[in-house]
Design a protein around this motif. Structure first.
Motif, short mmCIF file in Angstrom:
data_model
loop_
_atom_site.label_atom_id
_atom_site.label_comp_id
_atom_site.label_asym_id
_atom_site.label_seq_id
_atom_site.Cartn_x
_atom_site.Cartn_y
_atom_site.Cartn_z
N LYS A 86 46.48 34.71 51.20
CA LYS A 86 45.02 34.55 51.21
C LYS A 86 44.33 35.81 50.73
O LYS A 86 43.23 35.75 50.18
CB LYS A 86 44.55 34.15 52.61
CG LYS A 86 45.18 32.86 53.12
CD LYS A 86 45.07 31.74 52.08
CE LYS A 86 46.15 30.71 52.21
NZ LYS A 86 47.51 31.16 51.90
N ARG A 87 44.99 36.97 50.89
CA ARG A 87 44.44 38.21 50.36
C ARG A 87 44.32 38.14 48.83
O ARG A 87 43.31 38.54 48.25
CB ARG A 87 45.31 39.39 50.78
CG ARG A 87 44.93 40.73 50.15
CD ARG A 87 45.50 41.88 50.96
NE ARG A 87 44.75 42.02 52.21
CZ ARG A 87 45.21 42.65 53.29
NH1 ARG A 87 46.42 43.18 53.29
NH2 ARG A 87 44.46 42.74 54.38
N THR A 88 45.33 37.60 48.17
CA THR A 88 45.31 37.46 46.72
C THR A 88 44.28 36.41 46.30
O THR A 88 43.52 36.63 45.35
CB THR A 88 46.71 37.04 46.21
OG1 THR A 88 47.68 37.96 46.70
CG2 THR A 88 46.75 37.01 44.70
N MET A 89 44.25 35.30 47.01
CA MET A 89 43.29 34.24 46.67
C MET A 89 41.86 34.69 46.92
O MET A 89 40.93 34.30 46.19
CB MET A 89 43.63 32.98 47.45
CG MET A 89 45.01 32.42 47.09
SD MET A 89 45.58 31.08 48.17
CE MET A 89 44.69 29.68 47.49
N ALA A 90 41.67 35.53 47.93
CA ALA A 90 40.34 36.09 48.19
C ALA A 90 39.92 37.03 47.06
O ALA A 90 38.75 37.04 46.65
CB ALA A 90 40.34 36.83 49.52
N ALA A 91 40.87 37.82 46.56
CA ALA A 91 40.57 38.71 45.43
C ALA A 91 40.14 37.89 44.21
O ALA A 91 39.28 38.33 43.43
CB ALA A 91 41.77 39.58 45.10
N ASP A 92 40.73 36.70 44.04
CA ASP A 92 40.28 35.80 42.97
C ASP A 92 38.79 35.52 43.08
O ASP A 92 38.04 35.56 42.09
CB ASP A 92 41.00 34.45 43.08
CG ASP A 92 42.41 34.44 42.52
OD1 ASP A 92 42.75 35.36 41.75
OD2 ASP A 92 43.15 33.50 42.85
N ILE A 93 38.36 35.19 44.29
CA ILE A 93 36.97 34.75 44.48
C ILE A 93 36.01 35.90 44.22
O ILE A 93 34.96 35.72 43.59
CB ILE A 93 36.79 34.20 45.91
CG1 ILE A 93 37.78 33.05 46.17
CG2 ILE A 93 35.36 33.74 46.12
CD1 ILE A 93 37.81 31.98 45.09
N VAL A 94 36.35 37.09 44.68
CA VAL A 94 35.51 38.27 44.42
C VAL A 94 35.43 38.52 42.92
O VAL A 94 34.36 38.82 42.37
CB VAL A 94 36.06 39.49 45.17
CG1 VAL A 94 35.32 40.76 44.76
CG2 VAL A 94 35.95 39.27 46.68
N ALA A 95 36.57 38.39 42.22
CA ALA A 95 36.59 38.62 40.77
C ALA A 95 35.79 37.57 40.02
O ALA A 95 35.08 37.88 39.06
CB ALA A 95 38.04 38.65 40.28
N VAL A 96 35.91 36.31 40.44
CA VAL A 96 35.16 35.24 39.78
C VAL A 96 33.64 35.46 39.94
O VAL A 96 32.87 35.33 38.99
CB VAL A 96 35.58 33.87 40.34
CG1 VAL A 96 34.57 32.79 39.99
CG2 VAL A 96 36.96 33.49 39.81
N ALA A 97 33.22 35.78 41.17
CA ALA A 97 31.79 36.03 41.39
C ALA A 97 31.31 37.20 40.54
O ALA A 97 30.23 37.14 39.93
CB ALA A 97 31.54 36.29 42.88
N ALA A 98 32.12 38.27 40.47
CA ALA A 98 31.74 39.43 39.66
C ALA A 98 31.65 39.07 38.18
O ALA A 98 30.72 39.51 37.47
CB ALA A 98 32.74 40.57 39.87
N ALA A 99 32.59 38.24 37.71
CA ALA A 99 32.57 37.83 36.31
C ALA A 99 31.32 37.01 35.99
O ALA A 99 30.85 37.00 34.85
CB ALA A 99 33.83 37.03 35.99
N LEU A 100 30.78 36.34 37.02
CA LEU A 100 29.55 35.56 36.83
C LEU A 100 28.31 36.37 37.15
O LEU A 100 27.20 35.83 37.17
CB LEU A 100 29.61 34.31 37.72
CG LEU A 100 30.70 33.29 37.33
CD1 LEU A 100 30.80 32.19 38.39
CD2 LEU A 100 30.42 32.69 35.95
N GLY A 101 28.48 37.67 37.41
CA GLY A 101 27.35 38.57 37.58
C GLY A 101 26.90 38.82 38.99
O GLY A 101 25.79 39.32 39.22
N HIS A 102 27.77 38.55 39.99
CA HIS A 102 27.36 38.67 41.39
C HIS A 102 28.30 39.61 42.14
O HIS A 102 29.46 39.27 42.38
CB HIS A 102 27.34 37.29 42.05
CG HIS A 102 26.53 36.27 41.31
ND1 HIS A 102 25.16 36.34 41.21
CD2 HIS A 102 26.93 35.19 40.59
CE1 HIS A 102 24.72 35.33 40.48
NE2 HIS A 102 25.77 34.61 40.10
N ASP A 103 27.79 40.77 42.54
CA ASP A 103 28.59 41.73 43.30
C ASP A 103 28.54 41.47 44.80
O ASP A 103 29.38 41.98 45.55
CB ASP A 103 28.11 43.15 43.02
CG ASP A 103 28.36 43.56 41.58
OD1 ASP A 103 29.36 43.10 41.00
OD2 ASP A 103 27.55 44.34 41.04
#
Length: 296
Positions: A86-103
């Protein structure tokens, strides 16, 4: 045309470790990320997402290993367990949001998605502003709470925890029967998952047996290790938290609200009168809870 969330665009968005997720994105305003559960895809949020999109940017990804997102067996030299931690899958979500412009963003998850959301909120407290978890316990608490014959309701957790090979072959022998069993068993209002949506879920699961099993296997191993380390260190959720659950805690002999309170000082725990698929069975209930959370 397959069912979709009206007014949302499907995008392929880079995540962690070279993995790409498919996400439905719509609306405008403060960002909210919604994570689906098992055995579903992002489509489970279709009613809730359409409402929130009136005044929020809503991002609904398929988790890695599910739906139209990538399903890696290995990545970046990590073992399969670590790939679906879940740590890796959570990192996915943070990266996806950042790629869409949301920190920074609010985060809600159901079932498996709630476990990813929980881990994201613990690992990235400066990024997740609000957290909602629907009908789940944190992984460590779940394993500790299940015991005796009442644990039979979670037989799939034990099946998919087995070493690679047996569970994949058993499930692949009749995936529609296996995944359809949970759609039938867990829905108090079966009409909430209409035939065309059910067909999407079953097709997605049929194509993802190894990665779904890997996700569950990680929750019997590496995810427990991560949760136990946080418990030992006294790490807690720093943001406002909302938890919606059926009254299955009483049936299984534990106090769900007390277990969640140990992790979340700013908690509102609500027992809801619906089946497991509450975002589809009672979307108005979920929308009210999320809007209440976002106002905190």
């Amino acid at each position: 045309m397959p069912p979709a969330i009206p007014g949302f665009d499907l995008r392929r968005v880079p995540a962690a470790d070279g993995v790409t997720l498919t996400a439905a994105v719509g609306g405008s305003g403060p960002p909210v990320v919604l994570l689906h559960g098992f055995p579903q895809t992002h489509l489970m949020w279709r009613h809730v997402a359409a409402d929130l999109a009136a005044d929020h940017t809503v991002i609904c990804p398929d988790l890695r290993g599910y739906g139209a997102s990538d399903k890696p067996a290995e990545a970046g030299g990590m073992t399969t367990d670590a790939v679906y931690a879940k740590r890796t899958m959570a990192a996915d979500i943070v990266a996806v949001a950042a790629a869409l412009g949301h920190d920074r963003f609010a985060l809600a998850g159901h079932d498996r998605g709630a476990l990813v959301a929980f881990r994201a909120a613990l690992d990235h407290p400066g990024t997740v502003t609000h957290l909602a978890c629907l009908d789940v316990l944190p992984t460590l608490d779940m394993w500790e709470a299940m015991h005796g014959t009442t644990a039979a309701v979670g037989f799939h957790l034990y099946l998919m925890a087995q070493p690679p090979g047996l569970p994949e072959r058993m499930i692949a022998a009749d995936p529609d029967l296996f995944f359809g069993h949970f759609l039938d068993l867990w829905a108090r209002a079966p009409e909430a998952v209409p035939a065309d949506v059910r067909a999407v879920y079953l097709a997605a699961c049929r194509a993802a047996v190894p990665s779904i099993v890997a996700d569950y296997r990680a929750s019997a191993g590496i995810d427990v290790t991560h949760d136990a380390a946080d418990r030992a260190a006294g790490n807690r959720l720093r943001m406002p938290v909302a938890v919606l659950q059926q009254d299955w805690g009483a049936a299984l002999g534990f106090d769900a609200a007390a277990l969640w309170s140990a992790w979340a000082p700013d908690l509102r725990h609500t027992t809801v009168d619906t089946g497991h698929f509450m975002a589809e069975e009672s979307p108005a209930t979920v929308v009210r809870a999320l809007r209440d959370l976002l106002a905190r």
